[in-house]
Design a protein around this motif. Structure first.
Motif, PDB file in Angstrom:
ATOM      1  N   GLU A   1      39.300  41.371  40.058  1.00  0.00           N
ATOM      2  CA  GLU A   1      40.539  40.367  40.025  1.00  0.00           C
ATOM      3  C   GLU A   1      41.755  40.781  40.892  1.00  0.00           C
ATOM      4  OE1 GLU A   1      41.839  40.783  35.697  1.00  0.00           O
ATOM      5  OE2 GLU A   1      40.005  39.539  35.006  1.00  0.00           O
ATOM      6  N   THR A   2      41.756  42.152  41.235  1.00  0.00           N
ATOM      7  CA  THR A   2      42.657  42.462  42.177  1.00  0.00           C
ATOM      8  C   THR A   2      42.264  41.949  43.736  1.00  0.00           C
ATOM      9  OG1 THR A   2      43.060  44.480  40.676  1.00  0.00           O
ATOM     10  CG2 THR A   2      43.607  44.500  43.174  1.00  0.00           C
TER      11      THR A   2
ATOM     12  N   TRP B   1      40.278  52.937  40.293  1.00  0.00           N
ATOM     13  CA  TRP B   1      40.564  52.290  39.024  1.00  0.00           C
ATOM     14  C   TRP B   1      40.938  53.337  38.190  1.00  0.00           C
ATOM     15  CZ3 TRP B   1      37.629  52.357  34.022  1.00  0.00           C
ATOM     16  CH2 TRP B   1      38.448  51.537  32.934  1.00  0.00           C
TER      17      TRP B   1
ATOM     18  N   ASP C   1      35.218  47.028  32.323  1.00  0.00           N
ATOM     19  CA  ASP C   1      36.243  46.655  32.504  1.00  0.00           C
ATOM     20  C   ASP C   1      37.090  46.855  33.626  1.00  0.00           C
ATOM     21  OD1 ASP C   1      36.053  49.072  31.225  1.00  0.00           O
ATOM     22  OD2 ASP C   1      37.759  48.975  30.147  1.00  0.00           O
TER      23      ASP C   1
ATOM     24  N   GLU D   1      38.643  44.546  36.631  1.00  0.00           N
ATOM     25  CA  GLU D   1      39.934  44.528  37.088  1.00  0.00           C
ATOM     26  C   GLU D   1      40.012  44.598  38.386  1.00  0.00           C
ATOM     27  OE1 GLU D   1      43.863  47.287  36.903  1.00  0.00           O
ATOM     28  OE2 GLU D   1      42.910  47.020  34.962  1.00  0.00           O
TER      29      GLU D   1
END
Length: 76
Positions: free
Chosen positions: A28-29, A74, A21, A25
């Motif tokens: 996607e950033t 993250w 996960d 993320e």
């Protein structure tokens, strides 16, 4: 137009060690950075930029054909 994303060695290592996960993320950033050229630093210089996702961040420099991701994080 196709853009190039170059990941620094420490970025590749950090992504490999992240849970799925977190990796998703961060990727996607990075994708958000690519579609928002208005947030790119001035091309041809040594300026860098910091871009935040919901629980992630990336530090990058921009070139005419893409970005180099220098660092990321993250907090998940």
């Amino acid at each position: 137009m196709t853009y190039v994303v170059d990941l620094a060695p420490q970025v590749e290592k950090a992504l490999a060690e992240m849970p799925e996960d977190g990796r998703q993320e961060v990727l996607e950033t990075i994708a958000a950075v690519l579609v928002r050229r208005d947030v790119w630093p001035t091309l041809g210089g040594w300026d860098g930029a910091l871009w935040f996702g919901p629980r992630s961040w990336v530090v990058f420099v921009a070139y005419a054909d893409g970005v180099d991701v220098l660092d990321l994080g993250w907090v998940g």
